[in-house]
Scaffold this active site. Sequence first.
Site, PDB file in Angstrom:
ATOM      1  N   LYS A 195     -33.451 -58.053  29.846  1.00  0.00           N
ATOM      2  CA  LYS A 195     -32.085 -57.546  29.958  1.00  0.00           C
ATOM      3  C   LYS A 195     -31.134 -58.676  30.329  1.00  0.00           C
ATOM      4  O   LYS A 195     -31.160 -59.186  31.446  1.00  0.00           O
ATOM      5  CB  LYS A 195     -31.960 -56.453  31.024  1.00  0.00           C
ATOM      6  N   GLU A 268     -35.726 -65.187  41.692  1.00  0.00           N
ATOM      7  CA  GLU A 268     -35.020 -66.465  41.786  1.00  0.00           C
ATOM      8  C   GLU A 268     -33.592 -66.105  42.154  1.00  0.00           C
ATOM      9  O   GLU A 268     -32.845 -65.581  41.329  1.00  0.00           O
ATOM     10  CB  GLU A 268     -35.122 -67.215  40.458  1.00  0.00           C
ATOM     11  N   CYS A 302     -26.994 -71.328  40.893  1.00  0.00           N
ATOM     12  CA  CYS A 302     -27.641 -70.889  42.125  1.00  0.00           C
ATOM     13  C   CYS A 302     -28.071 -72.077  42.979  1.00  0.00           C
ATOM     14  O   CYS A 302     -28.104 -71.996  44.199  1.00  0.00           O
ATOM     15  CB  CYS A 302     -28.826 -69.988  41.818  1.00  0.00           C
ATOM     16  N   GLU A 399     -22.871 -67.788  49.641  1.00  0.00           N
ATOM     17  CA  GLU A 399     -22.852 -68.373  48.304  1.00  0.00           C
ATOM     18  C   GLU A 399     -21.547 -67.967  47.610  1.00  0.00           C
ATOM     19  O   GLU A 399     -21.266 -66.785  47.443  1.00  0.00           O
ATOM     20  CB  GLU A 399     -24.057 -67.873  47.498  1.00  0.00           C
TER      21      GLU A 399
END
Lengths: 494, 285
Positions: A195, A268, A302, A399
Amino acid sequence: MSEAIERPASGAPPWEYASAPESTDIVRLDDRYGLFIGGEFVEPKSGRWFPTISPSTEETLAEVAEADAADIARAVDAARDAAPAWQHLAPAERAKFVFRIARQLQERAREFAVLETMNGGKPIREARDIDIPLAAAHFFYYAGWADKLEYAFPGRGTPTPVGVAGQIIPWNFPLLMAAWKVAPALAAGNTVVLKPAETTPLTALLLASVVQEAELPPGVVNIVTGAGETGAALVGAAVDKIAFTGSTEVGKAIRRATAGSGKRLTLELGGKAANIVFEDAPLDQAVEGVVNGIFFNQGHVCCAGSRLLVQEPVFDVVLDKLKERLQTLRVGDPLDKNTDIGAINSKAQLDKISELVESGVDEGAEIYQPECVLPERGFWFRPTLFTGVSQSHRIAREEIFGPVLSILTFRTPEEAIEKANNTPYGLSAGIWTEKGSRILHMAERLRAGVVWANTFNRFDPTSPFGGYKESGFGREGGLHGLEPYLSFDGGAQR
Amino acid sequence: MTERLEVRRTAKLYIGGAFPRSESGRSYEVTAHDGRPLAQASRASRKDLREAVVAARAAFPTWSGAAPSLRGQILYRVAEMMEGRRGQFEAELADAGAADPARGVSASIDRWVWYAGWADKLAQVVGATNPVAGPFFNFTLPEPTGVVGIVAPGDQALLGLVSRLAPAIVSGNTTVVVASERSPLPAVSLAEVLATSDVPGGVVNVLTGHTSELVPWLAGHMDVNGLDVTGVPAELLADTERSAADNIKRVHRAPDADPFDQAARSPYEITAFTEFKTVWHPMGA
């Protein structure tokens, strides 16, 4: 300082760039894309479709199907049906199918690059030189493992595939993340339901056409589009494994949702990497690395080096060099080959970046942004530096996933380690120093899955990638990236 | 009606990316398994062999310095090119008396693909980081040995050769091949494939001729670092190994397995012609 380059008052560089737009002629888009299930594009049972846009123009590029739980079940059934034959295909033949995908991606590389830039907003230079070649290289690398698995994990018995893998990928490197997921899964003999992210489905759907051209058996690769609900349906479906790349928040939700199910899982997730510059570092090279570390792909990375730790004696000079370098970054049309920073991927992400940047100002950090003209339409954010950042500030802890760098200082290697590790994340870290023994000393103590020394944001199919702590578990890439897709019938189990 | 006359190929040597005849002007007749004359092949001289070693040595820095992933892609390209010319290889294997030429060609192509995949994996399987008892980072990597002489087996003129050649070059070695004396034509065709596969000139040099004449020169050559003696006739083996001692050549012979069998391929066929390099580096703030 060497003699300064004279600049107009605006801060713009003293030279003009001619525009160098990449042609979009190479991309032919359909009006609508169904779900890729069982080797063909099918209408969604949900009956729902949603538009996918270009974040640099806000124009709709196409409509894509929104898969619901019934659609997901259908895709998983197709993958399940295809699994036995794919698993029992001679490994050398399975390898050749995956090699075909790699070669076809190389053949159609420019088409993929342009489409990636159109749909995701990243600079064409990055899509063309990094995303697409690396995606092809991942397929090529893992193709070669398909008939060598017995050498990868000696002493663990016969490697067998896990079964059907549900794979959910983010919007920052759409095709590359698809390659990271699909290539090792296929090589290990699994079938997949992939997906892509709701804002960037188009290159995954183009990958579906490559899968068709490679004549993979129907159902080995299935690609379903949709947003969070679709992803949740895939997590809850009758799959044997989930591989997820995305936010830590969603990663935790997936861990909870799969609890007790026995499904294999790799995550992850987010990061807040420290990029550590020592006083003995080659500073011009380090500044380039810091810029690449945080502004590559608009900071939608990331493993971005979002916290710069500078040793105090060189703080002023590094800051000056950074500010100077920021003025030369070109923000704008991602299809222009001169562009350094493209469009923010979505309105929602732009809002999130803006909110966190405001919090930085509110909490007392000092902001710096170069002057630059932003296009009127689309989603944009200026490259941003914060100084006077304390470890408690939100911009030092959370983040941001945007082109925003928080700068802190340190005096000793121990203090740098302390600060670098002072985060719930642990995906990556950077070290800049001329001293080799210090690189290894630091690398040993940094609690991060990837440590770059005198470089940053390097990726290679042979090199494992993944996080410590709340940056997730499991590795993608390299020999280690095979393990999540294999079971072993004898020897030590994990 | 006039029938078109076929244009016949001249079977030449392959040295440094070019296709010369033997400088000696010599050739020998190649016949099919049933005695039909097929072609004249070059009968390489000692000077040709020396030229081939010079070409191999010259190609070594570039080939061994190429990224392993690039070497892998180039070996895969060899497979692609062979697939396109499989009809020619099948005909040559049929002439050589192969029981199932199509099977031999398919296995040869697949063997290139198999070894191509090792290019960027070998170090992950046979390399190591070594937890030495001290503040050092210590690792061991395979590196190519250098110039490797390959005496191809006399039978299995294609699969036998590919099974020796692919593992030698995938790690970055460059090679001088002595083709099957009885059936050299598949080796000549393979050279033509290699020349169009992005394999840099000099990485593979192919000599045809009399094995008993060429092997002593190859075994005694002081700039050859390794020798695959799979095709060395039994009566020459001891002398060959003795000559190889002069510069401590690594001598290796293929495992005693049916070349079609999986046991005939192994990453340890690659490491037969690799060195292992260990690096120490201090750790400390």
